[in-house]
Each structure stands twice: as C-alpha cells, then as structure tokens.
Enzyme design. Structure first.
Site, PDB file in Angstrom:
ATOM      1  CE1 TYR A  75      31.413  68.372   1.944  1.00  0.00           C
ATOM      2  CE2 TYR A  75      33.579  68.840   1.770  1.00  0.00           C
ATOM      3  CZ  TYR A  75      32.503  69.368   1.173  1.00  0.00           C
ATOM      4  OH  TYR A  75      32.381  71.040   0.537  1.00  0.00           O
ATOM      5  CE  LYS A 146      29.193  71.816   1.539  1.00  0.00           C
ATOM      6  NZ  LYS A 146      30.533  72.164   1.370  1.00  0.00           N
TER       7      LYS A 146
END
Length: 546
Positions: A75, A146
């Site tokens: 991420y 995500k």
C-alpha cells in the site's frame, strides 16, 4: 511443500515435490528472508505479487505477521510507484477492468468473476491516485493493495473481495506506446491515449458497479477518490460518499486530531491543500470531518468554520480583490458552493507564511501534494507561537510529502505532534534530549478494514457520518499508554487487527442503534459483539483440501 504425505497421496502429488514437509511457520521465515534480500521497495512489491499469485494463504499470513514491515510495500507509499509502472510491469491480471468498449455489459461482466460469495468490492476510476493525479487503468494497484489490507487487517477472507477499475484513459493525451498503457486502446485518428470521460457517459458505467450490478448479494463497495467532476450527481451512491452499500474514499473519512487527548474544538488550523480546489477534494473532506467533530463538541457551525484557513499553493482561499487578490477566482474554482463555502474574505489570497504569522494556528494539515511546502521558516514560525504544534504532512506518496517527520521534529525541538500520510522511520533527537520519537501514519488503513468488517460481519446496510465518527473515536481509544509515550498519534500498525475489531464493533453498535443492519436478530442473540465479530475474522492458515 506444506502438504503432508496423506494429502500428497490424495492429490496425486507424491514424488512430484521434494519429500521434506515444510510447516507454514517454516515457509514464513524463509519467505521473509527472501523478501528482505530484494534490492528496493518496488522489487519487494513485485516479489509479493508473485507470492500472491501462487500462494494466497502465505501472502496474507506474511502481511498479518509482519504488518508494520510489509503494509508499506503493498500500500502507501510503494503502491504509488507500482501504479506508475503498472503497464510496464503487468504480467498477470488481478481484478476486473471496465472500459468504454464495455458499455451496456457491466452487469453481465460481473458474472465473470470466479467467486460468488463477494462481500467487498474496491473500485476506482484512476483519476486521483494518491498525489500522482490521473493514472487511469494503472490505478488498479490501489484497489489490489486495499483488498490485501481488508483481508490481513480486517479479517475479510480473500475470496470475499474483488478489485475493480473503470478504465477511461488519462486526463492528458500521451503516446500510448511510450507509457505501456493498459487502458482502452487509442483514439482512431490521433494515435493518442484515450481522454478521460466525464458526465453522463461516466455515470452510465459507474452506476452498475455502485449497485453491485444485481449480480452479487450483500456486497459492499468502496469507491476510490475521483477527480473533480468525475462523479456526477446522477450517481448518488458515490456522490454522497457512504449511503446505500457504498463507502467513498473522498478524504472525508474518519479524522480526529491527534492531540494527545485534547478535544478538536480547542484547536485552530491552517490547511494547505491543492485538493481543496474541487468537490470531494481531500482537504475539504478532512476539514468537513474535523468541523463536524467541533460541532459535536459544542461549537456552532459558524464558530467551527472560523477556526480554519484553507490555502493552496496560490495562497489562502478568499476574495478576488483586496491586497493580494485570490488567483483561484480566475480559474473558476469558486463556482462550486462546496469550495466557495470555505473561502474567507479576510485573507483574500494571503501567502501561507503570512497566514501562519497572523492566524497563529495550532494545527497545520498538508494535503497539497507539493513536496517541501512546509519549509523550515514555516515550521519554526508555528513552533514559536505554539507550545505543542500539530503538524500533519498528509500527501502521498513520500515524494509528495510537504515535509518529513524528522524535519517537523527537529525544527520544533521535538515539541511537535506529528502524523504523516506515508510511513516514516522513528527519529532520534540529538543533544541532551536523546529521545526517540515515532511518527504515526495517519492513513485510512486504520479504519477502512474495520468498516468492511462491520459491513461483512455486522450486516451494516448504510454508512453514516456518525458511524465514521465512532470509527475514528474507536481507533484513537485503541491506543496504549506505551504508544503515547513513544510519540505516536495512532496505534501501532502491529496491532491493526485489534484496531479493526474495535472499529467494527463501534460501527456495528451504532448501526444497531440506528436500525441500519440486516443482522439485528443475530447480533442481539449473540450479546457479546466483540466475541461474535472476532469469530468472523479470517485468519490465514492452511486447512485440509480433502
């Protein structure tokens, strides 16, 4: 090699793999050693992608056991570079891709997804990827990252999530061959990459995704941030951020000032954000959430809004005339009431340095994607006027950060309360102080896995502002005294699953209070919400296949 001998016999694998039997724990240690041997963060991300492709259980277990080390690789901030190089490095498809060529077929396409029990979909149109702007289809790295966190941090099984991107080209025409674009081919007459589509055409494509296309029962959709004007009013699910079964990452997510327990209404802040110049911008969303918290604490809306001065790289949002004259007016940015409502005529384009000298804020939020905007003079000016300044350079990735955590600490002699959009290493102060301060990453990864868990396990049917507020409070209340002494403003990422559990339970309780859950009877019968949700959390481990 983790198959035992009985499994190898039943699956016809005896003799096809080496005779040694490796436990999952053995594989974890071996894999983390290989990961750490990679030369840079992008290479580590590629290594993890390959691991994800061949062994999802091991991939997610590595994330769970080494969250603090691995989360920045899948991420922010590494995902920014991964998105920029997405086309060049593309080797295997993950997620679903929707383009203009697919108009009228979106609902049918959803049936092509190989899993039926989908609880969460993360979808983006790629128009606002971190602080990097419009990357089109290459923004798929964000939904993929995500979903990995929904699984590892939120305990939602990997097969229950799906990533999607509505690929509509880039905002600027660029030679497709030079960029290795993965989006819709080319304009037939110009040979250039397809321009981004707005308005009704865009709405016709996004609406089936927002509604789940009628193909998946009980799913929840998270919509990534879209550029100004990309999501028209005809798509109320996304425009309103979190009504129906959707949750939009508009920047107005859970925000609570990391003030060591101080209430938000005691602070005045200067917000510098290029994202303020458009509906749904990150700066406007953050300001709106903090203002809501101030109102809940007893201030009127007028009093709360008076405690903000919003700037961009042109200066403070204000009137077109006056001493400085706000140049934003010439760009037509105040046509939107959401932007115009934050303009303060008193400041009329005043430069940021002068705003700090006159307004004397206690909080400085950076959502501008302008690297090094918070210079030494600016920070030292704020520190001279405030004993414990709250400094939050929030822009992602690290290359777009307004200042580093070390700069914020050193220019305030260690007095600043610091939270950043991307993770930074602990800072050891020199001289007689000698303290080591650990900045927290102020990122929605602390909250969105818990929201997804609340929707999946608790049957939440509508996300409300009050739920987001309760989620933010639960996140901050999860901190330990040890974490506060380390200088953190958010819990350690190592405990992210505990935080997600607390967030989910807080949201579920608010959902029960408001009657916004379709599992009311089950939740009331269970009694202990924490135990019920904890049992529903997926933990990556090998299970017998036969």
């Amino acid at each position: 090699m983790a198959f035992d001998m009985s499994e190898r016999d039943r699956l016809g694998l005896r003799g096809l793999i080496p005779p040694a039997v490796r436990t999952l724990e053995d594989q974890i240690l071996r894999t983390i050693d290989h990961l750490r041997s990679q030369p840079n963060d992008v290479a580590k991300n590629l290594f993890l992608q390959e691991l994800h492709n061949r062994n999802e259980t091991l991939y997610h277990r590595i994330l769970v056991d080494y969250m603090e080390e691995v989360a920045p690789l899948v991420y922010t901030p590494t995902v920014g570079t991964v998105c920029q190089e997405f086309g060049h490095r593309f080797s295997r498809s993950r997620g679903m891709y929707f383009s203009l060529d697919d108009r009228g077929k979106f609902s049918t396409m959803l049936h092509n997804w190989p899993h039926d029990n989908v609880h969460v979909i993360v979808v983006t149109d790629g128009s606002r990827i971190l602080g990097l702007g419009d990357l089109g289809v290459h923004g798929m790295g964000i939904p993929i990252g995500k979903l990995a966190l929904y699984c590892a941090a939120g305990g939602i099984a990997a097969a229950s999530g799906a990533a999607g991107v509505s690929g509509r080209g880039h905002q600027q025409p660029v030679p497709a061959a030079a960029q290795g674009l993965c989006g819709a081919a080319q304009e037939p007459h110009t040979g250039r990459g397809v321009l981004r589509v707005h308005g009704r055409v865009h709405a016709g494509g996004v609406r089936p995704l927002a509604a789940g296309g009628g193909a998946v029962r009980g799913l929840r959709v998270q919509q990534g941030r879209a550029a100004a004007g990309a999501v028209p009013p005809q798509v109320p699910l996304l425009q309103r951020r979190h009504t129906g079964h959707g949750l939009r990452d508009s920047g107005r997510g859970p925000v609570r000032l990391p003030s060591g327990g101080a209430e938000p209404h005691r602070h005045a802040g200067a917000v510098c954000g290029g994202g303020v110049c458009g509906p749904g911008g990150a700066a406007l969303g953050v300001c709106g959430a903090i203002k809501d918290g101030m109102i809940r604490a007893g201030l009127s809306e007028k009093e709360a809004q008076a405690r903000f001065v919003i700037c961009n790289n042109n200066g403070a949002l204000g009137r077109s005339g006056g001493v400085f004259g706000d140049p934003n007016h010439a760009q037509g940015l105040f046509a939107d009431p959401a932007v115009a409502g934050w303009a303060c005529e008193h400041w009329d384009g005043t430069p940021l340095q002068q705003v700090l000298e006159a307004f004397r804020p206690t909080v400085l939020l950076g959502l501008s994607a302008q690297p090094n905007l918070f210079n030494e003079e600016l920070i030292r000016t704020m520190a001279s006027q405030c004993e414990r300044p709250i400094i939050m350079p929030m822009s992602n990735p690290t290359s777009r950060c307004e200042c580093s955590a070390e700069q914020a600490y050193r220019w305030t002699e260690g007095r600043a309360i610091v939270a950043t959009g991307s993770p930074f290493q602990p800072v050891r102060l020199g001289g007689t102080d000698g303290r080591t301060l650990t900045p927290s990453q102020c990122n929605n990864m602390y909250v969105f896995p818990g929201l997804g868990l609340a929707a999946s396990a608790g049957g939440i049917t509508t996300f409300t502002d009050q739920m987001l507020y309760e989620a933010a409070v639960a996140c901050v209340n999860s901190m330990t005294e040890e974490e506060r002494l380390e200088g953190r403003t958010f819990p350690s990422v190592k405990r992210i699953r505990q935080v997600s559990l607390a967030v989910a339970c807080a949201v579920i309780r608010e959902g029960m209070r408001a009657g916004l859950t379709d599992k009311m009877k089950i939740l009331k019968a269970e009694g202990n919400i924490e135990q019920y949700v904890s049992r529903k959390m997926y933990f990556p481990d090998y299970v017998p296949l036969l």
